[in-house]
Design a protein around this motif. Structure first.
Motif, PDB file in Angstrom:
ATOM      1  N   ASP A 176      97.974  87.832 -18.714  1.00  0.00           N
ATOM      2  CA  ASP A 176      96.664  87.278 -18.834  1.00  0.00           C
ATOM      3  C   ASP A 176      95.645  88.319 -17.953  1.00  0.00           C
ATOM      4  OD1 ASP A 176      97.231  85.499 -20.769  1.00  0.00           O
ATOM      5  OD2 ASP A 176      97.099  83.673 -19.218  1.00  0.00           O
ATOM      6  N   TRP A 236     101.747  94.648 -19.908  1.00  0.00           N
ATOM      7  CA  TRP A 236     100.737  93.346 -19.983  1.00  0.00           C
ATOM      8  C   TRP A 236     101.292  92.682 -21.092  1.00  0.00           C
ATOM      9  CZ3 TRP A 236      98.582  98.625 -19.747  1.00  0.00           C
ATOM     10  CH2 TRP A 236      97.985  99.003 -18.672  1.00  0.00           C
ATOM     11  N   THR A 250     100.676  88.157 -22.393  1.00  0.00           N
ATOM     12  CA  THR A 250      99.552  87.115 -22.113  1.00  0.00           C
ATOM     13  C   THR A 250     100.186  85.649 -22.635  1.00  0.00           C
ATOM     14  OG1 THR A 250      98.736  87.586 -24.463  1.00  0.00           O
ATOM     15  CG2 THR A 250      97.529  88.833 -22.815  1.00  0.00           C
ATOM     16  N   SER A 251      99.287  84.707 -22.198  1.00  0.00           N
ATOM     17  CA  SER A 251      99.873  83.450 -22.491  1.00  0.00           C
ATOM     18  C   SER A 251      99.754  82.962 -23.950  1.00  0.00           C
ATOM     19  CB  SER A 251      99.224  82.427 -21.783  1.00  0.00           C
ATOM     20  OG  SER A 251      97.656  82.420 -21.904  1.00  0.00           O
ATOM     21  N   HIS A 296      94.989  92.678 -24.915  1.00  0.00           N
ATOM     22  CA  HIS A 296      96.000  92.204 -23.641  1.00  0.00           C
ATOM     23  C   HIS A 296      95.928  93.018 -22.257  1.00  0.00           C
ATOM     24  CE1 HIS A 296      98.613  90.268 -26.977  1.00  0.00           C
ATOM     25  NE2 HIS A 296      98.136  91.321 -27.524  1.00  0.00           N
ATOM     26  N   ARG A 348      92.993  94.131 -20.559  1.00  0.00           N
ATOM     27  CA  ARG A 348      91.678  93.642 -20.345  1.00  0.00           C
ATOM     28  C   ARG A 348      91.056  94.583 -19.009  1.00  0.00           C
ATOM     29  NH1 ARG A 348      93.425  87.141 -20.499  1.00  0.00           N
ATOM     30  NH2 ARG A 348      94.283  87.312 -22.729  1.00  0.00           N
TER      31      ARG A 348
END
Length: 363
Positions: free
Chosen positions: A77, A189, A191-192, A237, A239
């Motif tokens: 995240d 990377w 993410t949730s 993803h 960011r």
């Protein structure tokens, strides 16, 4: 008549060609492509492959470019979670491996014959006749099909390619530049919400190999890969503001396929590498298994060419490598599932697929 005709000039075909040429046999290598590619593709050599390349005299060349250790930097995240150092092999682009093998082969007097497409195969007790798309016929004592997962050689022989595959891509991949992004680590990377993007700095270049979950439309269907899509996936993803992906020199998609040929010898014709088996990418075993196929086939063909070449000699290759292929398929499928599950947990990434969790068959 040449001793061995090899179709396909990827790592498998070129390894086999170098092996046989070093043993003093006459070899020809044909490829339907018109020129070499410049794509990172399979990017890791395992110790067993390094041993083969040491014997062939190309390891020093590869070692001046590749790197023996890489740090996996995991994010979740958008937050940096941890770093995992790895070693034990050599990180280097597939195109660089092929270039080193081509140079070695050229020094042995053999050059890849590009723009040569296999169209027909016939054989008898004396040898093989390979007909090309332009009508040219090449006579050889043996033929080795090292022409990839869509192998023309395998199809012409009518050998079934059994297993399973997915129509939808599991991953988009490519080679891109990312000015401003650190090249000291392999960025991963996740993410949730699911999915992720990986950028691995390729040694000897200023590019990264990109691997990512496909971008999807409002109906949940995957969109075709493109540089613009890569950027949107990265922004979603990673960011990381201010990083713009540029110069995509390779754009493709990868689908899960677990398949193998029901046999890898038909008389005087043999299959090796992806022509004989395709498997998930977890663990980086695909290219490396093909290199080991080539080493085994080189031993078999050398024994056949130097001696009477009886059925027992020729059967040795299939007896050795077919069980290995079956084991690799099962192993990599299990590794892939482990990775897919692991990346849902912060701090975990591709390292969970770098080793097998169960012993090989027969161990």
């Amino acid at each position: 008549m040449t001793d061995v005709l090899i179709t396909g000039s990827g790592p498998t075909g070129l390894t086999l060609a170098c092996d046989l040429a070093l043993r003093g046999f006459a070899v020809r290598v044909i490829d339907r492509r018109t020129e070499p590619h410049h794509e990172s593709r399979g990017k890791g050599l395992l110790p067993a492959s390094l041993d083969v390349f040491q014997r062939l005299g190309v390891l020093d060349t590869l070692s001046t470019t590749g790197i023996t250790s890489v740090v996996l930097r995991k994010y979740f995240d958008g937050e940096h979670i941890n770093d995992t150092p790895t070693d034990g092999g050599l990180l280097i682009g597939q195109w660089q491996i092929e270039a080193a093998l081509r140079d070695r082969l050229a020094a042995l007097g053999v050059h890849v014959e590009y723009g040569s497409e296999l169209a027909g195969i016939s054989q008898d007790e004396a040898g093989v006749r390979a007909e090309l798309a332009d009508g040219t016929v090449i006579a050889a004592r043996y033929l080795a099909g090292c022409d990839g997962g869509r192998s023309t050689t395998r199809k012409l022989l009518g050998i079934p390619f059994e297993g399973s595959g997915q129509e939808e891509p599991a991953m988009v991949i490519g080679d891109v530049r990312a000015p401003g992004l650190s090249r000291d680590v392999w960025h991963q990377w996740f993410t949730s919400e699911g999915g992720g993007i990986l950028l691995c700095p390729m040694p000897g270049t200023d590019s990264f190999q990109l691997q990512a979950s496909p971008e999807r439309d409002e109906r949940g269907e995957s969109l075709p890969p493109s540089l613009e899509s890569f950027q949107r996936i990265f922004d979603s993803h990673a960011r990381v503001p201010g990083i713009r992906l540029t110069e995509a020199t390779w754009i493709s998609a990868w689908r899960v396929n677990v398949r193998m040929a029901t046999r890898i010898r038909e008389g005087r014709v043999f299959l090796a590498g992806d022509a004989a088996h395709v498997q998930p990418i977890a663990g980086g075993l695909g290219m490396n298994t093909g290199i080991q196929d080539a080493a085994a086939l080189g031993r078999t063909l050398a024994a056949a060419l130097a001696g009477p070449g009886g059925e027992e000699v020729l059967d040795a290759y299939e007896a050795e490598r077919l069980p290995v292929a079956a084991d690799v398929l099962a192993d990599t499928a299990e590794r892939y599932e482990r990775v897919v599950e692991a990346v849902r947990t912060p701090g975990r990434g591709t390292e969970v697929g770098m080793s097998r969790s169960v012993p090989p068959a027969g161990a």
